[in-house]
Design a protein around this motif. Structure first.
Motif, PDB file in Angstrom:
ATOM      1  N   PHE A 150       0.925  -1.260  -0.051  1.00  0.00           N
ATOM      2  CA  PHE A 150       0.000   0.005   0.239  1.00  0.00           C
ATOM      3  C   PHE A 150       0.852   1.252  -0.159  1.00  0.00           C
ATOM      4  CE2 PHE A 150      -2.750  -3.081   2.449  1.00  0.00           C
ATOM      5  CZ  PHE A 150      -3.772  -3.133   1.444  1.00  0.00           C
ATOM      6  N   SER A 151       2.088   1.209  -0.193  1.00  0.00           N
ATOM      7  CA  SER A 151       3.067   2.334   0.169  1.00  0.00           C
ATOM      8  C   SER A 151       2.877   3.298  -0.792  1.00  0.00           C
ATOM      9  CB  SER A 151       4.427   1.862   0.307  1.00  0.00           C
ATOM     10  OG  SER A 151       4.594   1.413  -1.081  1.00  0.00           O
ATOM     11  N   SER A 152       2.311   3.044  -1.974  1.00  0.00           N
ATOM     12  CA  SER A 152       2.045   4.008  -3.169  1.00  0.00           C
ATOM     13  C   SER A 152       0.967   4.750  -2.959  1.00  0.00           C
ATOM     14  CB  SER A 152       2.506   3.468  -4.425  1.00  0.00           C
ATOM     15  OG  SER A 152       1.493   2.594  -4.681  1.00  0.00           O
ATOM     16  N   SER A 153       0.015   4.369  -2.424  1.00  0.00           N
ATOM     17  CA  SER A 153      -1.326   4.733  -2.397  1.00  0.00           C
ATOM     18  C   SER A 153      -1.811   5.460  -0.905  1.00  0.00           C
ATOM     19  CB  SER A 153      -2.467   3.596  -2.684  1.00  0.00           C
ATOM     20  OG  SER A 153      -2.527   2.618  -1.775  1.00  0.00           O
TER      21      SER A 153
END
Length: 166
Positions: free
Chosen positions: A118-121
């Protein structure tokens, strides 16, 4: 019963070739069967029933191998019927047991996990400021399950963080 005895005597005699000789007469006398009966059994030609059984067992092995060891007696019986063989499912099952074949169940592949990157969102809206000024500004939550006598019980905790107090 006597055929099983004859077969075992024959196997012992064949296994002892080149080694210490085994007395066939002595073995037959010890087992209580006649030498003439053993000799007639050795010269006996297989019956039509035995020849058909061996033929069907060969077909069963072939169908089982083509199915990658997946097919059991019901599907092999259907394949034999398509080939023009008249045989019952129970007989196919017995033959499979005799020659040591079993159907193999292959569990279908099911996706159980998904990528948890989930790091990008996700955004960091707290910006490392862990001392909020008002209630209901920062919450911390978690969920787990606990095994009890009655089964699994789910435990959820929600904490509201206010000025260094939980």
């Amino acid at each position: 019963m006597t055929e099983a005895i004859y077969l075992e005597v024959y196997r012992k005699c064949e296994a002892s070739k080149g080694k210490r000789r085994v007395s066939v007469s002595g073995m037959l006398r010890y087992l209580g069967v006649s030498r003439s009966g053993y000799n007639s059994w050795l010269k006996r030609k297989p019956s039509k029933q035995q020849l058909r059984k061996e033929s069907v067992q060969d077909k069963i092995r072939e169908i089982h191998a083509k199915s990658h060891d997946i097919y059991g007696a019901p599907k092999i019986t259907k394949e034999l019927h398509k080939a023009g063989e008249v045989i019952s499912e129970r007989t196919v099952g017995k033959y499979m047991k005799e020659i040591g074949l079993k159907a193999r169940y292959i569990k279908p592949y099911t996706v159980t996990t998904r990528n948890s990157n989930f790091s990008s969102s996700l955004e960091n809206i707290l910006q490392q400021q862990f001392n909020p000024d008002s209630p209901n500004a920062v919450w911390c939550t978690d969920i787990t399950y606990i095994w009890t006598v009655d089964g699994f019980v789910y435990l959820t905790s929600i904490m509201d963080y206010i000025h260094g107090k939980l």
